[in-house]
Design an enzyme around this catalytic site. Structure first.
Site, short mmCIF file in Angstrom:
data_model
loop_
_atom_site.label_atom_id
_atom_site.label_comp_id
_atom_site.label_asym_id
_atom_site.label_seq_id
_atom_site.Cartn_x
_atom_site.Cartn_y
_atom_site.Cartn_z
N GLY A 1 0.83 -1.20 0.00
CA GLY A 1 0.00 0.00 0.00
C GLY A 1 0.86 1.25 0.00
CG ASP B 1 -4.99 8.44 9.26
OD1 ASP B 1 -6.11 8.78 8.80
OD2 ASP B 1 -4.01 8.19 8.54
#
Length: 1311
Positions: free
Chosen positions: A1051, A1169
């Site tokens: 990612g 987050d």
């Protein structure tokens, strides 16, 4: 062309020579026809190497099929051939007078003087040129060479010819370049002569003043084609090279020979519609030579047409050794200037016949010849070029070259080809090829327009077969042939002075080049062809001072002429030297002497391949006549290719040496200096380089395959040497071993056991390779103590590329190669100078797991106080740590128990990589390995390929390893005794950046773990027992080096990229790499300090729903964070794959998320987050929270504290951000609850709230405190909708905590 029945043999065969050597000239019955004079010159040497010169037979009907056995003649014979009469034109006296002028001049080299025709008869233009080597080109002891001309004229008929007139011209051959053209032909039945793009030439025997005899031949008029009344007289003119301005001579046409008559006068069977064709016409004589017509355009000359009746007088002058070029000119009826075509020869191989007293020309068919353009109104004009070419020591250079590009392919009428058969004893075939040599200087502009009309010539390969049944082929009138034989010349006095200059012995050969040239009618040209001509003219100008040297030597044999590497640079493909331009270059491949007797049909393409990298040819000095040019054609491999003739003699066997001998080396060295300037560098199609002079013997292959034009690039790209290449013999040939015959059709360079490189079959050896090989051949074998690495500039091509290959593939080495350039390793360096590799930037390289199952680790060599040991000494340039500053000092501490328990060593120099295996129980931080001789060393020193060298190197390595191991053990003992494990905790810094000693008292030991060159710091107290087992307790206790291999990208985020990695322990890990901005030193230090605090915080987080942290590593400006690998992927990827999740599923996931967040909040850690991409799923359904570093960074709102930095850092996450995070009003634990609500909404619907908005719009919407967040769709349960509503409460103070949400009714369903 269909096969024609074999005609009977007739006594009227062309060029019959009297059966009695001393008899007077035979006078045949002369009808009202024209007679053509032919003259034969004998030599003191045998015409054949095996048998007597076979006399020729006069062809006429009703004669016996076989001639008598005539003794060898010792005097020349003049032969007169009669032709049926035709209306003749009158020649003006002025033209006769001008054509009778004879000039005989001696010229110094590179000077050319035109030769005037003889003064007794109408000069039809036959002048012969004897091309011999020049002092500037050949290393001969003779003086400057001469051009001996032979003028043949047609005179009024008379019964017997007298040798009263002879025209000779002396002129030195100026350096020019001959141009070649490939020719094409169709295949014809067996025992016919096959043509291919090859030729073989033999040197001529010595010529001297010879007696002359003459006889008259009567060529009966053929009744089959009475309608053809056009006659043509081929005119022969001296072909002088470098004629930059046309030679103006008057010429009249006495008759035009009808093509059909010409054929049928000689053969009684065949098609009637035979017409002369400019590109395929061929003359056949009894000495088995074909006289081809070449539609070549050369120096155009204005010849006023004149009429000449009766017989023409022929006369020959003395010869000098060397090739004689006869160029023939066409005569035209009208007064239009005609083209003089020159320097276009058809090299015809000499036919020898053993055990037979007579030779017969056999032919299977008649050739249908077609006049291409100029037969329509003024008659057929057929220039015939008779070229007598001597192969030995000759330089043939036309002044300019013509391009084949504007030749037009013949139409259907002119597509017929000439097919004939010939014979040679012992099944040894010799082949011929037709070069094209057409200077582009034309005296008349209109004549230049005729270039477009030239037909494509075809190369012919003529395997000569045993054949005694003579059959006559269709011929054009044969004008003049000079046969070397025996005896002395009785020619005129003015021809003799040129013969006296001849001093060198000639070699046994009989070679004829006869070309048929076509004259084009300028009135037939059209606009299109004129345009083609004008475009071609501009391209066909070659420098007049170009020079080509020719080297050849002949090996006498009992039964055949053994051609030793005959090189005709302008005529063959073999010449590897540069050529003026790819446009001007046309080359025909060399004929191989060993080719079998079989018909070969070349391609339809008539234009030869053009070299892509042709350079300007520079004059060079070739070797002596006896020297064999070692640059071989890849299809011309034979016995002479491996052995060089030392003493060449005309009689008796020769003495040969192999190429690898000192004699060869000396010759090659001389040739390298002499020819370096004009050799052409060629490249092969697959970018491969030839590094060896040896080429495989491919006689069987080249007999069945067409020669291909191969060129090498000007900048050689060396091939990759394979693993079997030895260090000792890499790239050069041992001087005590000759080249081997290497068979096979390898497409890639492969190495032989002796270290030589085998080149592909289609490659030529370039001059650059020659120079490199010559540089390497004399090098003696070096002992291991003497094999110090040479500078890169001194290495050969093979060595350089081998060095690059080794450095790239195996990841090794620095200039100091064997050992690191450390203070105490300089002595080992001196003991190992034989390292063959050249510098690379990194001193050490780790053999990757793909290449080695064993790992290597650094070794400490210095015994110094710990406070003075620098990082480079402790960790010497290993794994990208080579650039550590020598001035940097680091404190080193080792656990005494760790060292004492793991001091045992097992040096095993006989192991594959001279490296000790990494046992988990052994401390490998203090063991170094000689990876210099890793896999590469094994490949270079393969015992099967060089046992002696391997043994020597192994012995040296064993001694050095033992000595270093003993020294290292002592060093480690001392260091262990001095180390204090309680006080010293060290970290090696990168590039001399020392890391401050941890002063606080702690039992934590910073563990340095090498993972693909990165250091991982593990703190023992934060690891759970399970994780300790996973990471191996021994690795924690003994600081075992662990390597990892970077895999695919898992990612990408705003702060870095996550990769999948595989460790040396077989574990999969996730590695997140964050690039640090090093432009601002202060900002970088501040950012690094914050990241370090964040990492310290993350190491304290141990929860089942939080991804395990393994360590970090700072490499230059890249920070790597090693974490537990979660193979299931993120929730976002699961949603993308399977769609929105069912309520029961995301309810279960939400509970685990809340448990992990509650653990974070309990430890005063705010994630900030949380989103679908940062929630990972294990295959077992366990949720893992990741990316804590980004969350921590968001709390700081960037390094500078500005809003822009925050916005940049928030890219991609605004949909999950809490309003307080966006407004920077203060961060708290409740911001994670907002993010959890957005994540649940994402799992339920597949998209986060406000996903329909733009990101910036969503941020403003969330931070404006005006809009309400959208609720879950009605299809979900009320508890689920209420749970999301609570999480998305705008006021963070009213938002419930994680512990409160865990008690929500929605989450109770998942219990």
């Amino acid at each position: 062309m269909d096969s024609m029945p074999r005609p009977e043999r007739h006594a009227e065969s062309l060029l019959d020579i009297c059966h009695e050597a001393g008899s007077t000239p035979m006078e045949m019955t002369v009808s009202q026809t024209e007679n053509l004079t032919l003259q034969s010159i004998s030599s003191s040497e045998d015409f054949d190497l095996e048998d007597d010169f076979s006399p020729f037979i006069l062809a006429r009907e009703g004669a016996a099929p076989r001639g008598e056995n005539w003794p060898r003649r010792t005097e020349g014979v003049e032969i007169i051939v009669t032709f049926p009469p035709d209306p003749l034109q009158e020649a003006s006296q002025e033209d006769l007078k001008e054509s009778n002028q004879v000039t005989s001049e001696h010229q110094e080299r590179e000077q050319v003087h035109p030769v005037s025709p003889p003064d007794d008869a109408e000069m039809v233009g036959l002048t012969g040129r004897m091309l011999t080597t020049q002092p500037s080109l050949l290393k001969t002891d003779g003086s400057s060479e001469e051009l001996c001309g032979v003028d043949v004229a047609l005179s009024p008929p008379r019964p017997c010819l007298d040798s009263s007139l002879a025209a000779s011209a002396a002129g030195e051959v100026a350096p020019c370049v001959l141009k070649e053209q490939q020719r094409q032909s169709d295949e014809f039945p067996t025992s016919d002569i096959s043509y291919s793009s090859r030729r073989t030439g033999l040197p001529l025997p010595p010529l001297s003043c010879l007696p002359m005899r003459s006889c008259i031949f009567n060529m009966e008029k053929s009744p089959k084609s009475p309608r053809h009344r056009e006659r043509k007289v081929p005119s022969l003119s001296l072909s002088v090279p470098k004629l930059l301005e046309p030679l103006s001579r008057p010429l009249s046409q006495s008759a035009e020979f009808s093509s059909s008559k010409n054929h049928q006068e000689v053969t009684q069977e065949g098609p009637v519609e035979h017409t002369l064709r400019g590109s395929n016409c061929t003359l056949w004589s009894r000495n088995m030579c074909s006289f081809r017509k070449s539609g070549k355009q050369g120096v155009a000359e204005s010849w006023p047409s004149q009429e000449m009746e009766g017989w023409d007088k022929t006369k020959t002058s003395g010869f000098k050794e060397g090739p004689s070029l006869f160029s023939c000119e066409s005569v035209k009826e009208d007064t239009t200037p005609t083209e003089r075509e020159r320097d276009s020869g058809y090299h015809v191989s000499e036919m020898q016949r053993g055990g037979e007293d007579s030779q017969y020309l056999s032919s299977r068919k008649k050739e249908s010849w077609t006049a291409r353009v100029v037969e329509r109104d003024s008659g057929v004009e057929h220039p015939i070029l008779c070229k007598l070419l001597e192969v030995s020591n000759s330089e043939m250079t036309p002044a300019e070259e013509k391009e084949i590009g504007n030749e037009n392919v013949p139409d259907a009428k002119s597509n017929s080809v000439h097919k004939s058969g010939a014979m040679e004893p012992h099944a040894a075939s010799e082949e011929v090829s037709v070069p094209k040599n057409g200077p582009s200087v034309n005296s008349d502009g209109p004549a230049e327009e005729l270039e477009g009309h030239r037909d494509i010539e075809q190369n012919r390969k003529i395997p000569m077969e045993e054949e005694t049944n003579p059959e006559m082929n269709g011929v054009v009138p044969l004008t003049h042939i000079a046969f070397p034989g025996e005896g002395t010349s009785k020619g005129p006095a003015r021809a003799e002075p040129h013969l006296q200059r001849r001093k060198r012995p000639a070699q046994n050969s009989n070679s004829f080049n006869l070309l048929a040239h076509r004259e084009h009618d300028k009135l037939q040209t059209n606009t299109h062809r004129t345009k083609l001509d004008s475009r071609t003219k501009a391209r066909n100008r070659a420098p007049p001072n170009l020079m080509v040297s020719i080297q050849a030597s002949i090996k006498p044999n009992m039964h055949k002429n053994s051609i030793k590497t005959q090189v005709f640079p302008a005529l063959e493909l073999i010449d590897h030297r540069p050529h003026p331009s790819s446009k001007f270059q046309r080359r025909a491949p060399l004929t191989e002497k060993k080719s079998t007797h079989q018909t070969q049909k070349p391609k339809k393409q008539a234009f030869p391949r053009i070299g892509k990298h042709a350079g300007i040819k520079k004059p060079g000095i070739p070797l002596s006549a006896e020297t064999t040019d070692p640059r071989l054609h890849f299809l011309d491999l034979k016995y002479s290719d491996m052995f060089k003739e030392i003493n060449s003699a005309s009689n008796g066997p020769g003495i040969y040496e192999m190429f690898g001998t000192p004699v060869y080396c000396h010759i090659r060295e001389a040739e390298r200096h002499d020819h370096r300037c004009y050799r052409e560098i060629r490249t092969a199609p697959s970018g491969r380089c030839v590094v060896n002079k040896c080429q495989s013997s491919e006689s069987d292959r080249c007999s069945n395959s067409r020669a291909r034009l191969l060129q090498k690039r000007q900048h050689i790209k060396p091939p990759k040497p394979l693993h079997g290449l030895r260090q000792k013999h890499r790239g050069f040939i041992s001087k005590d071993k000759g080249c081997k015959d290497m068979g096979g059709h390898t497409e890639d360079s492969v190495s032989e056991p002796d270290g030589q490189m085998k080149s592909p079959g289609n490659d030529f050896l370039s001059s650059k390779d020659d120079a490199q090989l010559m540089h390497l051949i004399p090098i003696p074998e070096l002992s291991p103590e003497q094999k110090a690495p040479a500078p890169v500039s001194d290495l050969s091509i093979v060595e350089e590329i081998f060095t690059e290959e080794c450095a790239d593939e195996e990841g090794i080495l620095n200039d100091d190669s064997l050992t690191q350039s450390l203070g105490d390793l300089k002595e080992p360096e001196g003991l190992h100078p034989q390292a063959p590799l050249v510098p690379s930037e990194n001193s050490w390289a780790v053999l990757s797991e793909k290449r080695s199952g064993k790992r290597v680790s650094p070794e400490k060599h210095n015994v110094e106080p710990l406070d003075k040991i620098n990082a480079e000494q402790m960790f010497p340039g290993y794994l990208e740590f080579d650039s550590l500053s020598e001035k940097s000092k680091t404190l080193v501490s080792f656990s005494s128990c760790s060292f004492q328990e793991n001091l045992e060593r097992a040096p095993s120099p006989t192991e594959q990589h001279w490296a000790r295996s990494l046992e988990q129980d052994s401390l490998e931080n203090n063991s170094t390995t000689y990876q210099t001789f890793g896999k590469i060393s094994q490949e270079i020193l393969d015992p099967g390929k060089n046992e002696e060298l391997t043994d020597e190197l192994l012995g040296c390595l064993v001694e050095e390893l033992l000595a270093l191991d003993e020294k290292d053990n002592n060093s480690c003992q001392i260091m262990t005794n001095e180390a204090d494990a309680k006080n010293l905790n060290l970290v090696f810094s990168r590039r001399g950046n020392t890391i401050e000693e941890l002063g606080r008292e702690t039992t934590d030991v910073k563990l340095q773990r090498c993972i693909n060159g990165f250091r991982i710091y593990d703190e023992e107290n934060f690891l759970t027992s399970n994780e300790k087992k996973t990471l191996s307790d021994k690795s924690l206790n003994h600081e075992e080096a662990i390597f990892w291999t970077k895999g695919e990208i898992l990612g990408r985020g705003a702060y870095g990229t996550v990769y999948c990695g595989l460790t040396s322990l077989g574990q999969l890990i996730a590695v997140k790499q964050v690039a640090l901005d090093t432009s601002d030193k202060l900002a970088t230090e501040k950012e690094y300090r914050k990241l370090q605090e964040e990492v310290d915080l993350l190491k304290a987080l141990k929860h089942v729903n939080i991804v395990a942290y393994l360590g970090t590593c700072l490499e230059e400006n890249t920070l790597s964070i090693f974490m537990e690998f979660v193979p299931g992927g993120s929730i976002s990827s699961i949603i993308n794959r399977f769609g929105p999740l069912p309520e029961m599923v995301f309810c279960k996931y939400t509970r685990q998320i809340l448990q992990g967040v509650a653990y974070l909040h309990d430890n005063c850690v705010v994630h900030r987050d949380i989103k679908g991409n940062n929630v990972m799923l294990m295959p077992t359904g366990i949720i893992k929270l990741i990316d804590f570093g980004c969350a921590k960074r968001l709390a700081w709102a960037g390094l500078n504290g500005t809003h822009s930095d925050m916005l940049k850092s928030m890219r991609g996450t605004p949909y999950w951000m809490a309003p307080e995070v966006i407004n920077e009003s203060g961060y708290g634990r409740k911001s994670d609850i907002w993010s959890i609500g957005c994540t649940v909404f994402e799992m339920a619907t597949g998209k986060p709230p406000l996903a329909s908005m733009d990101r910036m719009a969503a941020m403003f919407y969330i931070g404006a405190h005006r809009g309400l967040m959208p609720p879950l769709p009605a299809r979900f349960s009320e508890p689920a909708a209420d749970f999301v509503r609570l999480c998305l409460t705008r006021d963070q103070h009213e938002r419930p905590s994680a512990l409160q949400l865990l008690k929500h009714s929605f989450l109770k369903r998942s219990q």
